[in-house]
Scaffold this active site. Structure first.
Site, PDB file in Angstrom:
ATOM      1  N   GLU A 159     -12.701   2.138  26.345  1.00  0.00           N
ATOM      2  CA  GLU A 159     -11.314   2.162  25.542  1.00  0.00           C
ATOM      3  C   GLU A 159     -11.574   3.558  24.980  1.00  0.00           C
ATOM      4  O   GLU A 159     -10.470   4.357  24.808  1.00  0.00           O
ATOM      5  CB  GLU A 159     -11.443   1.108  24.410  1.00  0.00           C
ATOM      6  N   HIS A 187     -10.128 -11.076  19.739  1.00  0.00           N
ATOM      7  CA  HIS A 187      -8.687 -11.051  20.319  1.00  0.00           C
ATOM      8  C   HIS A 187      -7.594 -11.562  19.406  1.00  0.00           C
ATOM      9  O   HIS A 187      -6.399 -11.554  20.197  1.00  0.00           O
ATOM     10  CB  HIS A 187      -8.664 -12.136  21.633  1.00  0.00           C
TER      11      HIS A 187
END
Lengths: 328, 388
Positions: free
Chosen positions: A60, A129
């Site tokens: 990321e 998540h």
């Protein structure tokens, strides 16, 4: 255009941006052949090629850092982080470079990019998540933060975020990615960033929310009217940074009561900032009841067997509204 | 400290392809992968002698231009150190003894190529077109000094170690997409190489075949941390090889080796043949920054051998021996450089202006309502205090 889900509306906005501007490119994990794990980028690689719809390595920090460089060279990258919980890996590049290059170079390098990420709970996912940590980016000078609440405004706000010359964090409420459909116009549509939307007018109490929490908020507002004769004004923030303080102040000076509903944690969350602005900004003398925040508690999002009652629901909002109505 | 000996190639323990023992009966081969021999390029040794047959084909005027740039860098370095000690400069990171690394890595770059410096690379910045007065303005704490000059395609350096390497890689990725035949050179140190962001950058560059040259200026020290506490494998170039990046080691105090290796790497990038990692082996002879005292953690005897390896000394030995310059020429150029730095200082002293009223101006393209209200509050504070 037939009625769209939010996923389809976002796909449309990306397709339009790629089609209109050769400098726009998408990058992220599994966004190419796979079309993204939520299919937001479905078929775009086939249409625009692997150099413009890039599958990146699984890093990321690398995605955001290289996107910043591409923006400096004149491209307009739209970087997808697969889940907003993984933006923490990219914190370095978001905070040090994406948000700051413009100031560091006295305006010479404008970082014209968007970081998209699905955020929020309620999808029965594993840890990391379900986060709603938009407050980090609201706290970071140089960024704008945008969160849509339905298919139509998702498409228009994403278009506006791409058109904005600076770096924008675009958080997508994945709990409502496919929850309902809306009419989306055939021709491209945009919206002004920094403007909240009065989703329903009312005089008794102001309810401020955004993103996926707009659903329980709408439900609560309907029940308040029908069952309790309480006319609530519902405001959808849409842009979380900069906050449309003016619209909020106008509403609360009218109603004298305010509930702020969001999925993010309470302490130093978006609700805390809104409450402070209302209190400092001229609503104080009009308040007839204390300001109320309905948010996630300050604990990590619980695992999905116990997440059902973690986030505010319509009953919580109705209960809070009725309590505040008792103040006169 | 074996990793710092530039003239000793690292010998692999064995040839990985031929010396593997037969597979054990189980069928699993558990021998570790061996990257084999990674050589270190040296052309000009510390006595000023050139290895037979290695002299690069570089025109004399280029050699003299590079020599002058190295002297200018050193003159700037010592003046900045003096100014800091006199209270006229903010914290400053000297570069004594790393001049060949610095100038060699930007020498092959043209105006359309990009350079992304770390904060110790001021000599390279001057070469690229940053005026010395701008660099003084930067280190003295004025906002004006930080942006690259309008006609210079450089990134500003990042203060967070290694944080600039990913954006630099992104620029190279964009170059490839635009089919521009340019390249990016990004510079960082042995300490920075411990940052995950840099290995992510090398991996992205390798996958994308981006036109970038990673220059790891391995000067042996990250403030007080020596290389053997920084890296389990002191051959840092091996990391690039692991990521599929063309990787070499170079004697970073040998300007001819640096110029040769960098030219080859930049040309390869421009031809579309992907990234290169150059580990340039040098030594931080001076302080980490002016806020640092190396006597606390470093034995002076470790510095001593590097005086003879000085990149300027050995270059001048060769330049004078081959009649490209006389020692009088060298002295004259030194004086000219010193004067140039003094002129820059005079300009800096005359022109550097703090602009406290402008600090909100570049956060957003158009200032947001909330920020505008904070700006007005701040301006009223300045008014109350009588600040222009």
């Amino acid at each position: 255009m037939p009625k769209c889900t939010m996923v389809e509306a976002l796909n449309l906005a990306l397709d339009e941006a790629l089609g209109n501007d050769q400098q726009v490119c998408l990058m992220g994990q599994d966004i190419g052949v796979n079309g993204g794990v939520f299919r937001v980028t479905k078929d775009l690689q086939t249409k625009y090629g692997a150099d413009r719809v890039m599958d990146t390595p699984l890093a990321e920090c690398g995605i955001i850092g290289t996107a910043v460089g591409m923006a400096i060279y004149g491209m307009k990258p739209i970087a997808e982080i697969q889940f907003s919980g993984f933006t923490m890996q990219a914190f370095d590049q978001i905070e040090q470079n994406m948000a700051r290059y413009r100031n560091r170079t006295q305006g010479r390098f404008n970082i014209d990019m968007v970081m998209r990420a699905p955020y929020g709970g309620g999808i029965r996912a594993v840890e990391h998540h379900s986060e709603s940590r938009e407050a980090y980016w609201v706290h970071t000078p140089g960024l704008k933060v945008v969160i849509p609440s339905g298919p139509r405004n998702a498409r228009a706000l994403l278009a506006a975020s791409i058109a904005d010359p600076g770096p924008v964090i675009f958080y997508e409420p994945k709990a409502i990615y496919r929850a309902f459909r809306e009419d989306v116009p055939d021709s491209p549509e945009t919206m002004e960033l920094g403007k909240a939307n009065i989703a329903q007018s009312g005089d008794d109490i102001t309810i401020i929310s955004y993103g996926a929490m707009m659903r329980p908020a709408r439900e609560a507002v309907e029940d308040l009217t029908e069952l309790h004769s309480i006319n609530a004004e519902l405001i959808d923030l849409l842009t979380i940074s900069p906050i449309d303080t003016e619209t909020l102040l106008q509403s609360v000076t009218k109603t004298g009561r305010c509930i702020i509903v969001h999925e993010g944690h309470q302490t130093c969350g978006v609700g805390a900032e809104i409450a402070a602005r209302l209190a400092e900004g001229g609503a104080f003398e009009y308040l007839v009841a204390p300001l109320k925040r309905l948010t996630a508690p300050d604990i990590p999002h619980p695992y999905f067997q116990v997440e059902q009652h973690f986030l505010p629901d319509p009953d919580d909002i109705i209960g809070a509204a009725r309590e505040l109505m008792e103040w006169t | 400290m074996s990793g710092l000996e530039p003239d000793k190639p690292i010998e692999a323990s064995c040839d990985p392809m031929q010396a593997s023992p037969p597979l054990p009966a189980s069928g699993f081969n558990t021998r570790a992968i061996d990257l084999g021999r990674i050589e270190c390029l040296q052309i000009l040794d510390e006595h000023g002698d050139i290895e037979e047959g290695l002299q690069p084909d570089i025109e004399d005027n280029e050699l003299l231009r590079v020599h002058r740039a190295m002297l200018l860098s050193r003159a700037f370095d010592s003046r900045m150190l003096a100014m800091q000690r006199q209270g006229q400069m903010g914290t400053f990171a000297p570069n004594l003894g790393q001049e060949a690394c610095m100038i060699g890595q930007v020498w092959p770059l043209g105006d359309e190529d990009w350079f992304s410096p770390s904060y110790r690379a001021f000599g390279a910045q001057i070469w690229r077109g940053w005026s010395m007065e701008r660099l003084m303005t930067l280190w003295a704490g004025y906002h004006d000094g930080f942006p690259p000059p309008d006609d210079v395609k450089d990134l500003p350096f990042s203060i967070v170690i290694g944080s600039h390497v990913l954006p630099a890689t992104g620029i190279a990725m964009a170059m490839r997409r635009a089919k521009d035949p340019h390249c990016m050179v990004v510079n960082f140190g042995d300490g920075a190489f411990s940052q995950g962001a840099i290995t992510e950058a090398m991996n992205f560059a390798a996958v994308d075949q981006a036109p970038i040259v990673f220059v790891c200026e391995n000067n042996g020290w990250a403030i007080s941390t020596p290389l053997d506490k920084q890296a389990g494998n002191e051959v840092l170039a091996a990391r690039g090889a692991g990521y599929g990046v063309h990787s070499i080691r170079v004697d970073g105090n040998d300007i001819l080796a640096m110029m040769t290796a960098m030219k080859e790497a930049c040309d390869r990038a421009r031809r579309g043949e992907g990234p290169t990692l150059i580990e340039a082996i040098t030594f931080r002879m001076s302080l980490h920054t002016t806020a640092d005292d190396p006597t606390v953690y470093r034995d002076e005897s470790l510095v001593e051998p590097w005086h003879n390896r000085c990149p300027i000394r050995r270059f001048e030995l060769w330049l004078t021996r081959t009649n490209r310059l006389t020692t009088q020429d060298c002295d004259r150029i030194r004086e000219e450089c010193e004067q140039e730095v003094l002129d820059a200082r005079a300009y800096f002293r005359k022109n550097a202006t703090a602009k406290p009223r402008e600090i909100f101006d570049h956060i957003y393209d158009t200032i947001t309502p909330e920020l505008e209200s904070q700006r007005m509050d701040y301006l009223r504070r300045l008014d109350r205090k009588g600040v222009e």
